[in-house]
Write a protein that holds these residues in place. Structure first.
Motif, PDB file in Angstrom:
ATOM      1  N   THR A 389     -23.441 -36.504  -1.266  1.00 13.90           N
ATOM      2  CA  THR A 389     -22.374 -35.688  -0.695  1.00 13.90           C
ATOM      3  C   THR A 389     -22.010 -34.542  -1.625  1.00 13.90           C
ATOM      4  O   THR A 389     -21.857 -34.735  -2.833  1.00 13.90           O
ATOM      5  CB  THR A 389     -21.117 -36.548  -0.447  1.00 13.90           C
ATOM      6  OG1 THR A 389     -21.498 -37.733   0.266  1.00 13.90           O
ATOM      7  CG2 THR A 389     -20.087 -35.790   0.369  1.00 13.90           C
ATOM      8  N   LEU A 404     -16.625 -28.369   6.185  1.00 16.97           N
ATOM      9  CA  LEU A 404     -16.798 -29.808   6.373  1.00 16.97           C
ATOM     10  C   LEU A 404     -17.354 -30.109   7.759  1.00 16.97           C
ATOM     11  O   LEU A 404     -18.239 -30.965   7.918  1.00 16.97           O
ATOM     12  CB  LEU A 404     -15.466 -30.533   6.164  1.00 16.97           C
ATOM     13  CG  LEU A 404     -14.881 -30.483   4.744  1.00 16.97           C
ATOM     14  CD1 LEU A 404     -13.505 -31.125   4.719  1.00 16.97           C
ATOM     15  CD2 LEU A 404     -15.805 -31.177   3.755  1.00 16.97           C
ATOM     16  N   ASP A 405     -16.851 -29.405   8.782  1.00 18.21           N
ATOM     17  CA  ASP A 405     -17.359 -29.590  10.145  1.00 18.21           C
ATOM     18  C   ASP A 405     -18.824 -29.167  10.245  1.00 18.21           C
ATOM     19  O   ASP A 405     -19.633 -29.842  10.899  1.00 18.21           O
ATOM     20  CB  ASP A 405     -16.526 -28.779  11.147  1.00 18.21           C
ATOM     21  CG  ASP A 405     -15.157 -29.387  11.395  1.00 18.21           C
ATOM     22  OD1 ASP A 405     -14.954 -30.571  11.039  1.00 18.21           O
ATOM     23  OD2 ASP A 405     -14.277 -28.684  11.934  1.00 18.21           O
ATOM     24  N   GLY A 407     -20.985 -29.241   7.877  1.00 20.99           N
ATOM     25  CA  GLY A 407     -21.765 -30.269   7.202  1.00 20.99           C
ATOM     26  C   GLY A 407     -22.047 -31.459   8.098  1.00 20.99           C
ATOM     27  O   GLY A 407     -23.152 -32.008   8.094  1.00 20.99           O
ATOM     28  N   LYS A 408     -21.051 -31.861   8.889  1.00 22.53           N
ATOM     29  CA  LYS A 408     -21.255 -32.968   9.835  1.00 22.53           C
ATOM     30  C   LYS A 408     -22.266 -32.567  10.908  1.00 22.53           C
ATOM     31  O   LYS A 408     -23.150 -33.359  11.261  1.00 22.53           O
ATOM     32  CB  LYS A 408     -19.925 -33.352  10.482  1.00 22.53           C
ATOM     33  CG  LYS A 408     -18.919 -33.975   9.536  1.00 22.53           C
ATOM     34  CD  LYS A 408     -17.587 -34.211  10.234  1.00 22.53           C
ATOM     35  CE  LYS A 408     -16.528 -34.720   9.267  1.00 22.53           C
ATOM     36  NZ  LYS A 408     -15.204 -34.850   9.934  1.00 22.53           N
ATOM     37  N   ASP A 411     -25.759 -32.541   9.439  1.00 28.00           N
ATOM     38  CA  ASP A 411     -26.113 -33.742   8.675  1.00 28.00           C
ATOM     39  C   ASP A 411     -26.403 -33.375   7.221  1.00 28.00           C
ATOM     40  O   ASP A 411     -27.382 -33.819   6.625  1.00 28.00           O
ATOM     41  CB  ASP A 411     -27.306 -34.468   9.296  1.00 28.00           C
ATOM     42  CG  ASP A 411     -27.482 -35.879   8.708  1.00 28.00           C
ATOM     43  OD1 ASP A 411     -26.467 -36.505   8.385  1.00 28.00           O
ATOM     44  OD2 ASP A 411     -28.646 -36.321   8.539  1.00 28.00           O
ATOM     45  N   ASP A 412     -25.525 -32.558   6.665  1.00 23.55           N
ATOM     46  CA  ASP A 412     -25.613 -32.085   5.278  1.00 23.55           C
ATOM     47  C   ASP A 412     -24.176 -32.105   4.757  1.00 23.55           C
ATOM     48  O   ASP A 412     -23.550 -31.074   4.577  1.00 23.55           O
ATOM     49  CB  ASP A 412     -26.223 -30.680   5.253  1.00 23.55           C
ATOM     50  CG  ASP A 412     -26.425 -30.134   3.848  1.00 23.55           C
ATOM     51  OD1 ASP A 412     -26.259 -30.904   2.878  1.00 23.55           O
ATOM     52  OD2 ASP A 412     -26.733 -28.929   3.723  1.00 23.55           O
ATOM     53  N   ARG A 413     -23.667 -33.289   4.538  1.00 29.41           N
ATOM     54  CA  ARG A 413     -22.228 -33.490   4.462  1.00 29.41           C
ATOM     55  C   ARG A 413     -21.588 -33.114   3.129  1.00 29.41           C
ATOM     56  O   ARG A 413     -22.198 -33.225   2.074  1.00 29.41           O
ATOM     57  CB  ARG A 413     -21.902 -34.956   4.773  1.00 29.41           C
ATOM     58  CG  ARG A 413     -22.175 -35.349   6.213  1.00 29.41           C
ATOM     59  CD  ARG A 413     -22.113 -36.834   6.408  1.00 29.41           C
ATOM     60  NE  ARG A 413     -23.158 -37.524   5.659  1.00 29.41           N
ATOM     61  CZ  ARG A 413     -23.299 -38.843   5.612  1.00 29.41           C
ATOM     62  NH1 ARG A 413     -22.444 -39.607   6.243  1.00 29.41           N
ATOM     63  NH2 ARG A 413     -24.282 -39.388   4.917  1.00 29.41           N
ATOM     64  N   TRP A 415     -17.510 -33.307   1.055  1.00 31.54           N
ATOM     65  CA  TRP A 415     -16.256 -34.084   0.992  1.00 31.54           C
ATOM     66  C   TRP A 415     -15.267 -33.304   0.151  1.00 31.54           C
ATOM     67  O   TRP A 415     -15.592 -32.842  -0.933  1.00 31.54           O
ATOM     68  CB  TRP A 415     -16.507 -35.458   0.382  1.00 31.54           C
ATOM     69  CG  TRP A 415     -15.340 -36.391   0.550  1.00 31.54           C
ATOM     70  CD1 TRP A 415     -14.379 -36.670  -0.366  1.00 31.54           C
ATOM     71  CD2 TRP A 415     -15.025 -37.153   1.719  1.00 31.54           C
ATOM     72  NE1 TRP A 415     -13.469 -37.567   0.144  1.00 31.54           N
ATOM     73  CE2 TRP A 415     -13.834 -37.888   1.431  1.00 31.54           C
ATOM     74  CE3 TRP A 415     -15.611 -37.296   2.981  1.00 31.54           C
ATOM     75  CZ2 TRP A 415     -13.242 -38.739   2.359  1.00 31.54           C
ATOM     76  CZ3 TRP A 415     -15.024 -38.153   3.902  1.00 31.54           C
ATOM     77  CH2 TRP A 415     -13.851 -38.862   3.589  1.00 31.54           C
ATOM     78  N   LEU A 486     -26.029 -26.821   5.816  1.00 29.72           N
ATOM     79  CA  LEU A 486     -24.566 -26.741   5.948  1.00 29.72           C
ATOM     80  C   LEU A 486     -24.114 -25.290   6.063  1.00 29.72           C
ATOM     81  O   LEU A 486     -23.355 -24.933   6.984  1.00 29.72           O
ATOM     82  CB  LEU A 486     -23.916 -27.421   4.742  1.00 29.72           C
ATOM     83  CG  LEU A 486     -22.387 -27.530   4.670  1.00 29.72           C
ATOM     84  CD1 LEU A 486     -21.999 -28.616   3.669  1.00 29.72           C
ATOM     85  CD2 LEU A 486     -21.694 -26.226   4.267  1.00 29.72           C
TER      86      LEU A 486
END
Length: 497
Positions: A389, A404-405, A407-408, A411-413, A415, A486
């Motif tokens: 992460t 962050l959105d 990244g979701k 699929d490259d998240r 935090w 991302l």
């Protein structure tokens, strides 16, 4: 790898290999059930024999099935859950590539885009499939005297029963290929050794990228230019090296010139010894990856420009080599940044923030809509988040949420970590405006706090990719290309709304 789209009766499509998913249910469903009826029950017979159960990770190759035009049919297990996770879907795609890339087939038809993946529509799961296939085929062998064999698999056709799905599939392929091209560039640059990939080399690569597309501005500031601008912080890092520092800019205008550009700033330390605060010798070879922030912004730039997105984008790369010598900066030295703020250098191995702070000040002149810096900045980020992460911090909650959105979606998240004012006090210096380290506690956060002192003029976010930019040690060692997906998704979202 070539990708295209096909629909119609699956059993009539001629291909070297047809790839079909089966789950752990006792009764075949969907595509597998249809093909089983056509081939006289040979697929269900294989299941009954226990040759394959549909468990995730399993596969079985069947040859010359009656009534099916494909030379081979590869069955891959999708597991027992009604919906697959992103991770399971990626593993399935990786299994397919591992089986096919050096097999007998040069082309394959993938009947996988209809598989249910949690929270993903046809477009997003197809793009995830394309990117995973490309990622699995990546090779870096340019310094080997004996090159690796090229994969035999050259073409993948994505099949859909419904012609109406063609547009979503084609868009997913277009975006997935562009992101993969950018990711491959990032991985290539990251994997280069430090004696090849110098700041001068990065500048040449940026100029070469600009020549591939029309309307790109490229500019390289030399050390004399940076000195004239007052970039004493950046120049302190390069002072100990024979390699001159470079500040590299690429600008793309994809929409109205009056529209504010989005700016990406990449840390480009092409090799980091730690300087006078020298690092331990073990694994120091991996400090060639300290320029992965720079490699990332070049990869994202390539993806965005190849798609000709209607957006204005500027990337800045602050590049230097951090070496110990008689001219190197020393612990206790005080330098003046472009912003006018003075910095006490307590540790010369905290050099990334020293090059970034002047680049972030320089970014103000572009009147940016947003600024995101990307850096392999702190080992503390690996302690906090591991290698899965990316750490995300900044001064603008809306911008952070968008990242962050994205990244979701990709699929490259990432935090989010806090930037509370209390952490700023750890950077107090009795001799200068700010110290370049904040002590052993919350190292990732205090590094971002340092950068925040230079970003008050615009919405800003910081991505710490120390844990995600490369894989350490062993046969799998190498650059990952993250967070190109991302950031490309973030910029796609600015256009798509």
């Amino acid at each position: 790898m070539e990708f295209n789209v096909k629909h119609g009766a699956l059993e009539t499509i001629k291909t070297g290999c047809l790839v079909v998913g089966i789950n752990e249910a006792r009764t075949l469903t969907g595509t597998a059930a249809s093909l089983d009826g056509i081939c006289g029950g040979q697929i269900s017979a294989a299941v009954k024999r226990g040759d394959i159960t549909g468990k995730s990770g399993q596969s079985l190759m069947l040859f010359a099935l009656p009534g099916i035009s494909a030379q081979r049919v590869l069955l891959v297990g999708t597991g027992k859950n009604a919906e697959m996770s992103d991770r399971d879907f990626r593993k399935l795609a990786q299994k397919v590539v591992a089986t096919l890339k050096n097999g007998g087939a040069t082309d394959a038809v993938l009947a996988l885009t209809a598989l249910p993946v949690k929270n993903r529509d046809l477009y997003s799961r197809t793009r995830l499939l394309v990117e995973t296939v490309r990622e699995s085929l990546y090779q870096f062998d340019q310094f080997k005297s004996k090159k690796a064999d090229k994969p035999r698999l050259k073409k993948c056709t994505l099949w859909s029963a419904d012609k109406a799905d063609a547009e979503a599939l084609k868009r997913a392929i277009l975006h997935g290929q562009a992101i993969s091209d950018g990711t491959d560039l990032t991985r290539d640059l990251g994997n280069l050794p430090g004696n090849v990939c110098t700041p001068t080399y990065l500048a040449k690569e940026a100029k070469a990228l600009a020549k591939q597309f029309k309307g790109i501005e490229a500019e390289v500031l030399e050390e004399k230019d940076m000195k004239a601008l007052g970039m004493g912080s950046l120049l302190a890092v390069s002072a100990g090296s024979a390699e001159p520092a470079k500040l590299i800019r690429l600008s793309y205008q994809g929409t109205d010139a009056k529209a504010k550009p989005h700016v990406l700033v990449g840390k480009g330390i092409t090799f980091d010894t730690g300087g006078i605060s020298i690092k331990p010798g073990a694994s120091m070879d991996e400090m060639k990856y300290d320029m992965c922030g720079a490699a990332t912004v070049l990869g994202v730039f390539k993806a965005i420009v190849s798609l000709q997105l209607p957006i204005n984008l500027t990337v800045l790369i602050a590049s230097a080599e951090n070496m110990p010598s008689g001219t190197a900066a020393k612990p206790g030295d005080i330098v003046t940044s472009m912003s006018g703020q003075t910095i006490e250098i307590l540790n010369t191995d905290a050099e990334g923030r020293l090059v970034l702070c002047d680049a972030l000040t320089y970014a103000e002149r572009f009147n940016p809509a947003s600024v995101v810096d990307i850096a392999t900045l702190t080992g503390a980020c690996i302690v906090a988040l591991g290698s899965h992460t990316t750490g995300v911090m900044g001064n603008n909650d809306e911008l952070i949420e968008k990242l962050l959105d994205a990244g979701k979606q990709a699929d490259d998240r990432g935090w989010q970590l806090p930037l509370f004012d209390e952490y700023q006090e750890q950077l107090d210096s009795p001799f200068a405006d700010i110290a370049n380290i904040g002590g052993p506690k919350a190292g990732t956060i205090t590094a971002a706090c340092f950068l925040s002192r230079f970003t008050k003029a615009y919405p800003w976010a910081h991505l710490d990719i120390a844990g995600t930019a490369w894989i350490s040690g062993g046969k799998e060692k190498g650059a990952t290309g993250r967070p190109v997906p991302l950031l490309t998704q973030y910029l796609l979202n600015q256009v798509q709304g």
